[in-house]
Write a protein that holds these residues in place. Structure first.
Motif, PDB file in Angstrom:
ATOM      1  N   TYR A   1       1.374  -6.983  -7.423  1.00 29.33           N
ATOM      2  CA  TYR A   1       2.069  -7.121  -8.702  1.00 29.33           C
ATOM      3  C   TYR A   1       2.813  -8.442  -8.735  1.00 29.33           C
ATOM      4  O   TYR A   1       3.435  -8.848  -7.744  1.00 29.33           O
ATOM      5  CB  TYR A   1       3.052  -5.976  -8.935  1.00 29.33           C
TER       6      TYR A   1
ATOM      7  N   GLN B   1      -2.151  -2.569  -3.700  1.00 29.80           N
ATOM      8  CA  GLN B   1      -1.931  -3.129  -5.027  1.00 29.80           C
ATOM      9  C   GLN B   1      -1.075  -4.387  -4.954  1.00 29.80           C
ATOM     10  O   GLN B   1      -0.274  -4.553  -4.029  1.00 29.80           O
ATOM     11  CB  GLN B   1      -1.254  -2.101  -5.930  1.00 29.80           C
TER      12      GLN B   1
ATOM     13  N   TYR C   1       9.238  -0.579  -9.959  1.00 26.77           N
ATOM     14  CA  TYR C   1       7.781  -0.543  -9.931  1.00 26.77           C
ATOM     15  C   TYR C   1       7.349   0.797  -9.369  1.00 26.77           C
ATOM     16  O   TYR C   1       7.688   1.148  -8.229  1.00 26.77           O
ATOM     17  CB  TYR C   1       7.243  -1.681  -9.066  1.00 26.77           C
TER      18      TYR C   1
ATOM     19  N   GLU D   1       0.869  -1.177   0.000  1.00 24.24           N
ATOM     20  CA  GLU D   1       0.000   0.000   0.000  1.00 24.24           C
ATOM     21  C   GLU D   1       0.902   1.221   0.000  1.00 24.24           C
ATOM     22  O   GLU D   1       1.799   1.336   0.852  1.00 24.24           O
ATOM     23  CB  GLU D   1      -0.917   0.014   1.213  1.00 24.24           C
TER      24      GLU D   1
ATOM     25  N   CYS E   1       4.338   2.955  -8.070  1.00 25.95           N
ATOM     26  CA  CYS E   1       3.029   2.618  -7.496  1.00 25.95           C
ATOM     27  C   CYS E   1       1.917   3.538  -7.987  1.00 25.95           C
ATOM     28  O   CYS E   1       2.140   4.724  -8.256  1.00 25.95           O
ATOM     29  CB  CYS E   1       3.089   2.706  -5.974  1.00 25.95           C
TER      30      CYS E   1
ATOM     31  N   VAL F   1       5.552   3.143   3.271  1.00 23.05           N
ATOM     32  CA  VAL F   1       4.967   2.084   2.454  1.00 23.05           C
ATOM     33  C   VAL F   1       4.617   0.911   3.360  1.00 23.05           C
ATOM     34  O   VAL F   1       5.417   0.505   4.214  1.00 23.05           O
ATOM     35  CB  VAL F   1       5.956   1.626   1.373  1.00 23.05           C
TER      36      VAL F   1
END
Length: 970
Positions: free
Chosen positions: A509, A507, A500, A468, A502, A531
């Motif tokens: 991945y 989320q 990556y 998140e 965000c 995070v």
């Protein structure tokens, strides 16, 4: 082979036929009649160029295809009845990763997807055509750097630019376009389609065992990576051969203010020969660090600073990675030195040259580079200002931005100007515990945050994570194999990174790119709030097999060694045997022979070996001598690797009794052996230009000349060809190969034995000079192949038992495999175990969970005492799992197909051992024994499948009891 009547068409999207590093998404929504629900058997056949990930109604179903030659393209078949919604709409979604260049496991074709869904009766439900929708994956950055010359690309994904729900039924695909039909099945380059010949690979979820460390870090302010090889040599995407060239890369470094800065060049190699800044040539004494890390401190002017880099030399990897650190610089960036010219303003980097370029094949080039080319010699000091470039306009051209990466995550991950560690909070360990609260990654003002995960041992597969974060937060992931204390072995010729970016919120991945590593560094950049990590997982993926083989004994060190050998072999069984899961993921033909023997004693599976053996002759269009890794864009021949392939074909027949396969392979063995015999010179010896390799050690094994160990292995291979010819009832050619083997063995003993030194020399050079060196490797091969006979054999065998110190010693576990084979023939099992304890015990003492490619501090890694080996997981090194089962348990086949098996353990100082060996026809052979060295007594228990003849005997000099059990078979 079953003929399939394909109705599907090959499809792709707008743009280039073979775009560089393009991810393209495809969708098709369709109805399935409700009446079809009563019947199962709906089958989806699919293939793509280069790789695909398949989803049915949002569920990931599989990845593929297996590696194959483009003219024998493999396709996969999935049973999908359980995923379909009957009487409703359904969606098939496919992500296709097209490489756009050749690697060591792929030959460049063109972008394409082919898929067809049939019902139980074979009727088409849906097939690829112009009604399918497609879009480039807009969140994927195609300018991500190459992983290596062996592999394709690292990964850069912006999740805020692409809706991950594109795989779902209710996704709004407005803006997508209709696919373009390329043609029907049978079109080039995929002229033949072949069904997948092995099962689907596994998905095994693995979690990190702990958060290893937490740190605040600072790195370069700006980085990039240039694919110099492709940028300087037009058309080099078509192959993976090395290149020699002379040329320069030019850019401007733009600084907001005058400042001091550090330029860092990582993985310099042939891409960093010299440089100048604003016309000042940087002297070598100002450059510090050691290859692959070189640094220079410079002063930057406000505005643009002209940087010229000499990238001349040998370009196989051919990647220039560098970064700039400027403490007081403000914003730094790369800028076009010719942006005043409209047609050049889009390019920030230019090339000057190449003035001279040569493609190398087989480690051989047609000629030397012309280092005295007049323009090349004067250019570096002649460029002081951008306008000076106009003097070289005939040689100047912009580098296409596709060859220039926006960022080099690898450089940012391995070079840290500041690195301050903190104790890992217990709460952060939640990041690795499934179904727990989130782990919170702390932020440090002015710094990035690095969290390092330890998987406990190396794995090979696909990274997945759930976080998140706020939109725009950058997560840089970097996987590597080994660390010890403060030392990390950074993978300078391998880029296992993933950037990556965000989107807002929670989320998930899952990367579509395979990687192999043990340690995983996450660096959080650009975040303004912490995070939350809800999970980091790894999907271990390998050839599916039951772990039938077992081994355990009274020596715990040998038990640990057997286990790392088993795990290594597992990780290196993908859609073929591969050398290593990290650096290359390449099917090296010679490596696989030894890997297959190990696998026989662990897993007993045969389909993977059969497909490996069948792939090799597909390289005949590259060389009639067959290349050393397939399918590959590198046209390189190691003669011994071809010999080991032919030997492996015969060993496969001995293992399985598959006569039809032996006959099939004989045609290919005969073809290449006839071409090898053409390389016998007027002296009667095998003489070839090639990569004449056997071991990573200073054997005198030149790439042009008469190499003794190759001649000896050719003798053995000619005998194998004769054996296979007799199975194929090709008596005439079999006799010809047998006679050739006899003649060659005779000439070896006449020409390559030194009476003065009482040993075989390593080689005869092209100028007729006989090698001064002696190696244990050459003597091992002489004994193993049976070339040496009589009194000479007694001399040679004594060398094997006690290698003379002045001989070149064995440098790799790969060569040790042949050494152990030779010792086993002599009955010297105790020496095998002692050598395993010594070499592999060193690995265990350094925390190895897999077998290393090299022995410590040998050749390539001597400059760095902390670098114990290049690859820390290499299946050519898994010999202990084979020899502990074959010699200590004593299980050895005596007849084709293991219809008759000897069980004759050799205690060698051990007090007990037990384990299992798979039988190729099914079932297993279980052995356990307990021995008393002082009384020379042993109790031996054996069980085996009924129908197998067991020849059970006690060790020589021992008395005792045998308990024998036959197991029924279904």
């Amino acid at each position: 082979m079953m003929t399939v009547n394909w109705q599907a068409k090959w499809i792709w999207g707008e743009g280039e036929e073979s775009p560089r590093n393009e991810w393209r998404c495809f969708r098709k929504t369709f109805d399935v009649p409700a009446a079809a629900e009563a019947r199962s058997g709906a089958a989806l056949r699919i293939t793509a160029d280069s790789r695909y990930v398949l989803y049915v109604n949002g569920t990931r179903l599989g990845r593929g295809p297996v590696r194959s030659w483009p003219f024998e393209q493999s396709y996969d078949t999935y049973e999908v009845s359980h995923l379909l919604k009957y009487g409703e709409e359904n969606t098939i979604a496919v992500l296709v990763l097209h490489f756009g260049l050749s690697t060591f496991y792929y030959l460049r074709g063109r972008g394409g997807l082919l898929a067809e869904l049939n019902d139980a009766d074979g009727d088409v439900i849906v097939a690829t055509d112009a009604t399918w929708l497609t879009s480039r994956h807009l969140g994927q950055h195609p300018r991500a750097p190459r992983m290596s010359i062996q592999q394709a690309f690292s990964e850069y994904v912006d999740a805020s630019a692409w809706d991950s729900s594109w795989k779902e039924l209710d996704y709004n695909d407005a803006g997508w376009s209709n696919a373009i039909v390329l043609g029907s099945v049978g079109m080039a380059p995929w002229t033949t389609l072949k069904p997948r010949d092995i099962p689907m690979l596994t998905d095994e979820t693995v979690y990190p065992v702990r958060v290893e460390s937490l740190a605040k870090v600072r790195s370069f302010h700006v980085t990039t990576a240039l694919d110099v090889r492709n940028a300087l040599n037009d058309g080099s995407e078509e192959h993976a051969n090395g290149i020699l060239c002379t040329g320069f890369v030019v850019t401007s470094i733009r600084a907001n203010c005058a400042c001091s800065a550090t330029l860092g060049f990582l993985q310099a190699g042939g891409c960093f020969r010299a440089l100048s800044l604003n016309g000042e040539e940087i002297s070598q004494d100002r450059i510090y660090g050691t290859t692959p890390e070189r640094y220079v401190d410079v002063n930057l002017n406000e505005g643009d600073n002209l940087l010229v880099i000499d990238v001349s030399g040998s370009l196989h990897v051919g990647k220039l990675q560098f970064g700039i650190y400027g403490e007081e610089s403000g914003e730094l960036s790369f800028a076009s030195p010719l942006e005043q010219l409209a047609d050049h303003s889009a390019s920030t980097f230019f090339r000057i040259g190449p003035f001279d370029a040569v493609i190398t094949i087989d480690h051989q080039s047609a000629r030397e580079l012309n280092w005295e080319y007049p323009v090349y010699m004067k250019l570096l000091g002649a460029l002081k200002r951008p306008e000076d470039l106009e003097r070289f306009v005939d040689w100047l051209s912009p580098i296409d931005p596709k060859y220039v990466s926006e960022v080099d995550v690898f450089a940012l991950s391995v070079w840290r100007k500041e690195n301050v560690k903190f104790a890992v909070p217990a709460q952060l360990q939640n990041a690795i515990i499934p179904n727990n609260e989130a782990g919170l990654v702390p932020l440090f003002e002015g710094y990035d945050t690095e969290v390092l995960f330890d998987l406990g041992k190396e794995y090979s597969g696909y990274l997945s994570f759930e976080v998140e974060a706020e939109a725009g937060t950058v997560l840089d992931w970097y996987g590597f194999e080994y660390m010890s204390g403060e030392y990390r072995q950074d993978t300078f010729d391998l880029d296992h990174t993933l950037r990556y970016v965000c989107h807002e919120g929670r989320q998930v991945y899952e990367t579509p790119i395979r990687r192999g590593f043990r340690y995983l560094a996450l660096t959080v950049r650009g975040a303004t709030r912490p995070v939350r990590i809800y999970g980091v997982t790894f999907i271990q993926s390998n050839y599916p097999m039951a772990e039938v083989g077992r081994f355990e004994c009274s020596d715990t060190l040998l038990n640990d060694i057997w286990e790392i050998s088993r795990h290594t072999t597992k990780l290196c069984m993908e859609d073929t045997f591969v050398d290593c899961p990290a650096y290359e993921q390449t099917f090296w033909v010679g490596d696989s022979r030894n890997e297959a023997l190990v696998s026989n004693y662990l897993y007993g599976v045969q389909d993977i070996l059969k497909r490996c053996l069948r792939l090799v002759p597909g390289s005949r269009h590259q060389s009639p001598l067959y290349v050393n890794q397939v399918p590959s864009g590198w046209s390189s021949v190691i003669p011994n690797w071809t010999f080991f392939w032919a030997i492996a074909c015969a060993e496969y027949y001995e293992q399985t009794g598959d006569e039809a396969f032996a006959v099939e392979m004989y045609d290919h063995i005969r073809f290449t052996m006839e071409h090898y015999l053409l390389k016998i010179d007027e002296s009667g010896l095998f003489n070839v230009k090639g990569w004449n390799l056997l071991d990573w050690s200073p054997i005198d094994q030149p790439n042009d000349g008469i190499v003794t160990h190759q001649n000896m292995f050719l003798v053995q291979t000619l005998r194998v060809a004769a054996q296979m010819g007799r199975i194929a009832k090709e008596e005439e050619s079999a006799a010809r190969f047998e006679e050739a083997a006899i003649r060659l063995a005779h000439r070896i003993n006449e020409c390559l034995w030194s009476e003065e030194k009482s040993a075989y020399i390593d080689c005869i050079h092209t100028d007729g000079r006989r090698s001064d060196s002696l190696s244990i490797q050459t003597q091992v091969v002489a004994s193993l192949t049976g070339v040496v006979q009589g009194e000479r054999k007694q001399i040679i065998d004594a060398y094997l038992v006690q290698p003379p110190e002045h001989f070149v010693q064995i440098g790799s576990p790969f060569m040790s495999f042949f050494y152990y084979e030779a010792l086993a023939k002599l009955g010297e099992v105790r020496l095998i175990l002692d050598d395993i304890r010594h070499h592999y015990g060193t690995m265990i003492r350094h925390g190895a969970t897999t077998c290393w490619e090299q022995y410590p501090n040998f050749l390539e890694n001597r400059a760095n005492p902390d670098m114990l080996t290049r690859s820390h997981c290499h299946a050519w090194s898994s010999a202990p799992a084979y020899f502990l089962g074959r010699e200590v348990l004593g299980v050895r086949s005596l007849r084709t197909g293991w219809t008759e098996v000897e069980i004759a353990p050799v205690p060698s100082g051990l007090t007990w051992a037990r384990g299992s060996v798979p039988h190729p026809a099914g079932g297993r052979i279980d052995v356990s024994w307990t021995a008393d060295e002082s009384s020379k007594t042993i109790q031996l228990n054996v069980s085996y499948p009924e129908g197998m003849i067991a020849r059970i005997r006690l060790p020589e000099g021992y008395t005792g009891s045998i308990m024998e059990t036959k197991l029924g078979i279904l």
